[in-house]
Write an enzyme that holds these catalytic residues in place. Structure first.
Site, PDB file in Angstrom:
ATOM      1  N   HIS A 175      -7.404  -1.836   5.556  1.00  0.00           N
ATOM      2  CA  HIS A 175      -6.530  -0.858   6.211  1.00  0.00           C
ATOM      3  C   HIS A 175      -7.104   0.526   5.905  1.00  0.00           C
ATOM      4  O   HIS A 175      -8.141   0.637   5.251  1.00  0.00           O
ATOM      5  CB  HIS A 175      -5.113  -1.054   5.664  1.00  0.00           C
ATOM      6  CG  HIS A 175      -4.048  -0.309   6.405  1.00  0.00           C
ATOM      7  ND1 HIS A 175      -4.011  -0.182   7.765  1.00  0.00           N
ATOM      8  CD2 HIS A 175      -2.942   0.350   5.944  1.00  0.00           C
ATOM      9  CE1 HIS A 175      -2.951   0.519   8.103  1.00  0.00           C
ATOM     10  NE2 HIS A 175      -2.286   0.863   7.026  1.00  0.00           N
TER      11      HIS A 175
ATOM     12  N   HIS B 155       0.847  -1.195   0.000  1.00  0.00           N
ATOM     13  CA  HIS B 155       0.000   0.000   0.000  1.00  0.00           C
ATOM     14  C   HIS B 155       0.880   1.240   0.000  1.00  0.00           C
ATOM     15  O   HIS B 155       2.103   1.148   0.122  1.00  0.00           O
ATOM     16  CB  HIS B 155      -1.001  -0.022   1.157  1.00  0.00           C
ATOM     17  CG  HIS B 155      -0.404   0.069   2.528  1.00  0.00           C
ATOM     18  ND1 HIS B 155       0.530  -0.828   3.012  1.00  0.00           N
ATOM     19  CD2 HIS B 155      -0.621   0.945   3.554  1.00  0.00           C
ATOM     20  CE1 HIS B 155       0.845  -0.511   4.252  1.00  0.00           C
ATOM     21  NE2 HIS B 155       0.174   0.568   4.608  1.00  0.00           N
TER      22      HIS B 155
ATOM     23  N   ASP C  92       5.770   4.264   5.072  1.00  0.00           N
ATOM     24  CA  ASP C  92       6.665   3.263   5.673  1.00  0.00           C
ATOM     25  C   ASP C  92       6.716   1.968   4.859  1.00  0.00           C
ATOM     26  O   ASP C  92       7.433   1.033   5.224  1.00  0.00           O
ATOM     27  CB  ASP C  92       6.280   2.989   7.145  1.00  0.00           C
ATOM     28  CG  ASP C  92       4.840   2.547   7.331  1.00  0.00           C
ATOM     29  OD1 ASP C  92       3.984   2.941   6.528  1.00  0.00           O
ATOM     30  OD2 ASP C  92       4.571   1.805   8.302  1.00  0.00           O
ATOM     31  N   HIS C  93       5.977   1.924   3.733  1.00  0.00           N
ATOM     32  CA  HIS C  93       6.002   0.727   2.880  1.00  0.00           C
ATOM     33  C   HIS C  93       6.482   1.017   1.468  1.00  0.00           C
ATOM     34  O   HIS C  93       6.729   0.090   0.696  1.00  0.00           O
ATOM     35  CB  HIS C  93       4.609   0.081   2.814  1.00  0.00           C
ATOM     36  CG  HIS C  93       4.163  -0.379   4.157  1.00  0.00           C
ATOM     37  ND1 HIS C  93       4.215  -1.700   4.551  1.00  0.00           N
ATOM     38  CD2 HIS C  93       3.713   0.321   5.242  1.00  0.00           C
ATOM     39  CE1 HIS C  93       3.806  -1.797   5.800  1.00  0.00           C
ATOM     40  NE2 HIS C  93       3.491  -0.581   6.244  1.00  0.00           N
TER      41      HIS C  93
ATOM     42  N   HIS D 254       1.251   3.838   2.005  1.00  0.00           N
ATOM     43  CA  HIS D 254       1.744   4.540   3.195  1.00  0.00           C
ATOM     44  C   HIS D 254       3.267   4.592   3.111  1.00  0.00           C
ATOM     45  O   HIS D 254       3.915   3.635   2.662  1.00  0.00           O
ATOM     46  CB  HIS D 254       1.304   3.831   4.488  1.00  0.00           C
ATOM     47  CG  HIS D 254      -0.101   4.191   4.898  1.00  0.00           C
ATOM     48  ND1 HIS D 254      -0.892   3.375   5.664  1.00  0.00           N
ATOM     49  CD2 HIS D 254      -0.844   5.298   4.626  1.00  0.00           C
ATOM     50  CE1 HIS D 254      -2.073   3.968   5.864  1.00  0.00           C
ATOM     51  NE2 HIS D 254      -2.065   5.126   5.238  1.00  0.00           N
TER      52      HIS D 254
HETATM   53 ZN   LIG Z   1       2.822   0.472   7.946  1.00  0.00          ZN
HETATM   54 ZN   LIG Z   2      -0.238   1.461   6.570  1.00  0.00          ZN
END
Ligand SMILES: [Zn+2]
Ligand SMILES: [Zn+2]
Length: 301
Positions: A140, A60, A64-65, A62
Site C-alpha cells: 500500500h 496501517h 480511516d483505519h 491511514h
Molecule cells: Zn483505507
Molecule cells: Zn490506506
C-alpha cells in the site's frame, strides 16, 4: 467464529457509512481489527462490551483505519478499565498514541502494551491455546499488514458408542478429547482413534485492507474460510486503483479464486459509488461465493 463489520467504507466518515473497523469473536475472545473514527460509537450501537476487547490489530496508519484508536483508549480510561490492552500495529503507533495522551494530561489506569511491527514477511503476533494471529504483509502507499486469524487445538469428537462399549468412566472423557489413549483395568490399551472422530475443521479468517493487487499473499491466505479483501474501486476505475494502491472488485475476486478461499467478503468501497451491488456483480464474474460487506453486517463463519 463470528465477524461483525462496524465500518467498511473508504476515506471519510459520513452519516450513512463508517470507516474500517471489525470485531472478530473466536471462542469467546473478541478481537478488534482496525479502528477508524467513530468505532466506539459503532461498538455501542452493536452492544459489544468494551471490557471484552483486549487485543486491537491495526493494519496501517491511514486515518480511516486508526483515528478512532486514541478516543477508544481514552474512553477505556474513563470507564475505569482494569484489563491489560494490547495494540498491534506499524512501528510509530506507540509514539503517536502516547504523544496525544501526554498532551491531554491523560494516563491510563490499565496497562497498555504496544506490539510494533516492521517485518516484511508473515509473522506470528499473537498466540494462546485457542487462537493464533499472523501478519499478512500488504502493498500500500505506507507500511501495511493484514491479519490472519486461525483457530487451534480443536478437541477431538467423542465416539459415545465406543466409550460406552468399553465402559470408560466419564472422568476420562476430557483426556480422550485431547487425544489420549486409555488403559483398561485388565491392561488392554484402547487407542484414541477407536474412541474419537476427527474434529470439525478449524476455522480461519484473513483480513486484507488496504492493498494493491498482490499475489504474494496467496500462500498465506490459501484456503481460508473467509477472506475480507478490500474492493475500493470497480474495474472501470482500475487506473485509480493502481495510482492509489488499492484493488478493484474483479482483482479481489481473482485473489479469492487463486487462493481457493471459501468465501470472499468485500468492503472499503469508495464513496463515489451509489450502489455497492455493482461490486458484487463484478466480483461474481470471477468468483461466485461473495458476501457484500456492509456496516452492521454480522457474519457467522
Ligand atoms: Zn483505507
Ligand atoms: Zn490506506
Amino acid at each position: 467464529m463470528k465477524l461483525t463489520i462496524l465500518g467498511c467504507y473508504a476515506a471519510t466518515p459520513r452519516t450513512i457509512t463508517n470507516p474500517t473497523a471489525q470485531v472478530l469473536e473466536i471462542k469467546n475472545q473478541m478481537f478488534l481489527i482496525d479502528c477508524g473514527e467513530g468505532t466506539q460509537v459503532q461498538l455501542r450501537k452493536h452492544k459489544i462490551k468494551f471490557s471484552r476487547i483486549n487485543h486491537i490489530f491495526i493494519s496501517h496508519l491511514h486515518g480511516d483505519h486508526f483515528y478512532g484508536l486514541v478516543g477508544l483508549i481514552s474512553t477505556f480510561m474513563l470507564l475505569n478499565r482494569e484489563n491489560d490492552l494490547h495494540v498491534y500495529g506499524p512501528k510509530g503507533i506507540k509514539e503517536l498514541i502516547l504523544m496525544q495522551l501526554r498532551a491531554s494530561g491523560s494516563y491510563t489506569g490499565y496497562q497498555l502494551f504496544f506490539h510494533e511491527l516492521e517485518g516484511t514477511e508473515s509473522e506470528t503476533v499473537f498466540e494462546d491455546e485457542k487462537v493464533v494471529v499472523k501478519t499478512i504483509p500488504l502493498k500500500h502507499r505506507i507500511y501495511t499488514n493484514g491479519y490472519l486469524f486461525q483457530e487451534k487445538n480443536q478437541q477431538r469428537k467423542l465416539n459415545i458408542e465406543a466409550v460406552e462399549k468399553h465402559k470408560i468412566d466419564t472422568c476420562y472423557y476430557q483426556k480422550i478429547k485431547f487425544g489420549g489413549d486409555i488403559i483398561l483395568e485388565d491392561g488392554t490399551i484402547i487407542l484414541n482413534k477407536e474412541l474419537t472422530f476427527d474434529p470439525e475443521p478449524e476455522k480461519s479468517y484473513a483480513f486484507c485492507s488496504d492493498t494493491v493487487y498482490n499475489e504474494n499473499i496467496l500462500p498465506i491466505i490459501s484456503e481460508v474460510d473467509a477472506l475480507y479483501h478490500e474492493t475500493t474501486f470497480l474495474e472501470s476505475e482500475a487506473h485509480l486503483a493502481e495510482k492509489t494502491m488499492h484493488t478493484t472488485a474483479k482483482q479481489a475476486a481473482t485473489i479469492a479464486l487463486k487462493a481457493r478461499v471459501k468465501t470472499l467478503i468485500m468492503g472499503h468501497y469508495s464513496t463515489r459509488y451509489g450502489n455497492i451491488e455493482l461490486f458484487k456483480e463484478e466480483a461474481q464474474t470471477i468468483f461466485n461465493n461473495v458476501i457484500l460487506g456492509d456496516d452492521g453486517k454480522e457474519i457467522e463463519l
